[in-house]
Scaffold this active site. Structure first.
Site, mmCIF file in Angstrom:
data_model
loop_
_atom_site.group_PDB
_atom_site.id
_atom_site.type_symbol
_atom_site.label_atom_id
_atom_site.label_comp_id
_atom_site.label_asym_id
_atom_site.label_seq_id
_atom_site.Cartn_x
_atom_site.Cartn_y
_atom_site.Cartn_z
ATOM 1 N N HIS B 47 0.829 -1.213 0.000
ATOM 2 C CA HIS B 47 0.000 0.000 0.000
ATOM 3 C C HIS B 47 0.859 1.258 0.000
ATOM 4 O O HIS B 47 0.568 2.215 -0.707
ATOM 5 C CB HIS B 47 -0.937 0.003 1.214
ATOM 6 N N LYS B 112 -10.306 -7.797 7.660
ATOM 7 C CA LYS B 112 -11.026 -8.027 8.916
ATOM 8 C C LYS B 112 -10.829 -6.809 9.796
ATOM 9 O O LYS B 112 -9.780 -6.171 9.752
ATOM 10 C CB LYS B 112 -10.535 -9.299 9.616
#
Lengths: 280, 192
Positions: B47, B112
């Protein structure tokens, strides 16, 4: 004096890394099945079914239970009548980790420095805690610790007047704040007393205790029962999707402390509560 | 909101990537989804690089428009297997990078754990969706992956971007494009 060859330690640690990452301990597996019976939330039941099936798939297909095969946490109890020959103890353990993570197709998740973040590519170094004990054996527990649950663990230095209520409040706060992140249902280790680092190590040891076995000290055993109840009343539930079962167990380990202090450390362990103990 | 709305629909909808605006609009928090098609793995390190490339106006290593990013770093595949264990990692660590990716067309994320206010708002603004896969079910989830190839940042090891082809990958909608949050709703229900 009994001599133990470093190469034996290496081989056994390597095997333990692979076993720990692919075989869910029987007590944890049974606790998941009991949780499945207790859970009322439909989505919670779905999650628990997935986790039970996941453990079965991992075992039958020899694939890790979780992709996060962890930082390799190693507890060593060295009998005082033992001498390690043919190499250093720590080197032997790290060589075992290197071997196990490569041969077991486990993920290498360790960076060499917290700020420059270059992967060491062999999952070393392990975090090793040693203790000298009577006897002529070495007892090694390999416990791969996932980052997701470790990140949500916490410690706080309470004041003595905060007492038991303060401890319960802090543990519940830690679990609520963690929500879905540490992969509930959890095994929660609470270290009470000592100093900051003593409490933290106790909280790690607490996680390793077999599920269903209470602390032999009645004060700690009582606290375990109250904590489990309080944690499961949060409603966080399996995978944080709501339900009754937020924790499979809360284990407390305590130690004497200073008149001014009440250190508390909380280790959150995900449902993949992996550990293997070997004796040489 | 009526209590009945909080109970998720247990019948899963089947979806294929890339996702269209219309498909995303039809998803609601709590909905079960079986996702098929291509998804791209990316964790913290990937990222950071993706966003760095955007800021330098460089092309990304894959066309992100309508695509789904899976926050995951698999274990290495044993010989004869497509992939090792491949469950979700904690999404919150990617929050600082996410709004910039949504702005250039990212439609879905799988992970999650809760997202930041900023990300939840950006999901609404850009008509996107955040799904959860079950944390710690990486062995089970690996059986729904039929192809795996590293397409970028190979030097990052498990953190490299993997192009996965998945079939009926089981998910649940957490944040939908109307601002609902299934984690918040689920925890307010009581199971005595």
């Amino acid at each position: 004096m009994r001599d133990i060859d470093a190469s034996v330690i290496t081989r056994r640690v390597g095997e333990a890394c692979i076993e720990a990452c692919t075989v869910l301990p029987a007590d944890v597996f049974e606790a998941l099945k009991r949780a499945r019976e207790v859970e009322q939330s439909p989505v919670g039941i779905e999650v628990l079914d997935q986790l039970i099936e996941n453990a079965e798939v991992a075992l039958s297909e020899q694939v890790p239970i979780c992709q996060d095969t962890g930082l390799t946490l190693v507890f060593v109890e060295i009998g005082q009548d033992v001498r390690v020959v043919g190499g250093g103890l720590y080197d032997a353990i790290n060589e075992g980790v290197r071997l196990g993570y490569e041969e077991g197709f486990l993920r290498k998740s360790i960076v060499r420095h917290p700020l420059d973040r270059v992967n060491t590519c062999d999952n070393t170094p392990a975090v090793i805690h040693t203790e000298i004990v009577p006897g002529n054996e070495i007892r090694i527990t390999v416990a791969p610790k996932g980052g997701g649950s470790e990140n949500m663990s916490a410690a706080r230095m309470l004041t003595p007047s905060e007492g038991k209520a303060g401890v319960i409040k802090f543990v519940v706060e830690t679990v609520k704040n963690a929500g879905s992140n540490p992969c509930p249902p959890l095994v929660i280790g609470v270290g009470l007393g000592g100093t900051l680092e003593k409490a933290a190590i106790l909280s790690k040891k607490a996680v390793l205790r077999e599920i269903g076995k209470s602390n032999t000290n009645p004060v700690d055993a009582r606290l375990e029962t109250e904590l489990l109840e309080a944690v499961n009343a949060t409603g966080v539930g399996p995978a944080g999707l709501g339900g009754r079962v937020t924790a499979l167990a809360v284990n407390v380990e305590s130690y004497p402390c200073h008149i001014a202090s009440l250190p508390v450390a909380v280790t959150l362990q995900c449902h993949a509560a992996r550990h293997v103990t070997l004796v040489i | 909101m009526k209590a009945g709305n909080l109970e998720p629909n247990p019948d899963p909808v089947r979806l294929a990537t890339p996702l269209s605006n219309e498909e995303v609009e039809n998803l609601t928090a709590g909905q079960r989804v079986l996702l098929s098609g291509v998804v791209y793995t990316a964790r913290d390190a990937a990222h950071a690089r993706l966003v760095e490339m955007l800021r330098r106006s460089e092309p990304l290593p894959f066309d992100i428009s309508g695509q789904v990013i899976y926050y995951a770093g698999p274990t290495p595949a044993r010989p004869g297997r497509v992939i090792g264990s491949v469950g979700p990692t904690t999404s919150g660590r990617m929050d600082v990078f996410t709004t910039e990716l949504l702005a250039v067309g990212l439609k879905g994320m799988i992970g999650k754990g809760e997202r930041s206010r900023e990300v939840v708002d950006a999901i609404v603004r850009h008509k996107a969706v955040y799904f959860a896969a079950t944390g710690g079910a990486g062995a089970l989830l690996s059986k729904r992956v039929v192809a795996c190839e590293v397409i970028a940042f190979e030097d990052l090891g498990c953190e490299a971007i993997h192009r996965l082809e998945v079939v009926d990958f089981p998910l649940i909608v957490i944040n939908d494009c109307r601002g609902r949050d299934f984690y918040v709703e689920a925890r307010s229900r009581k199971f005595s």
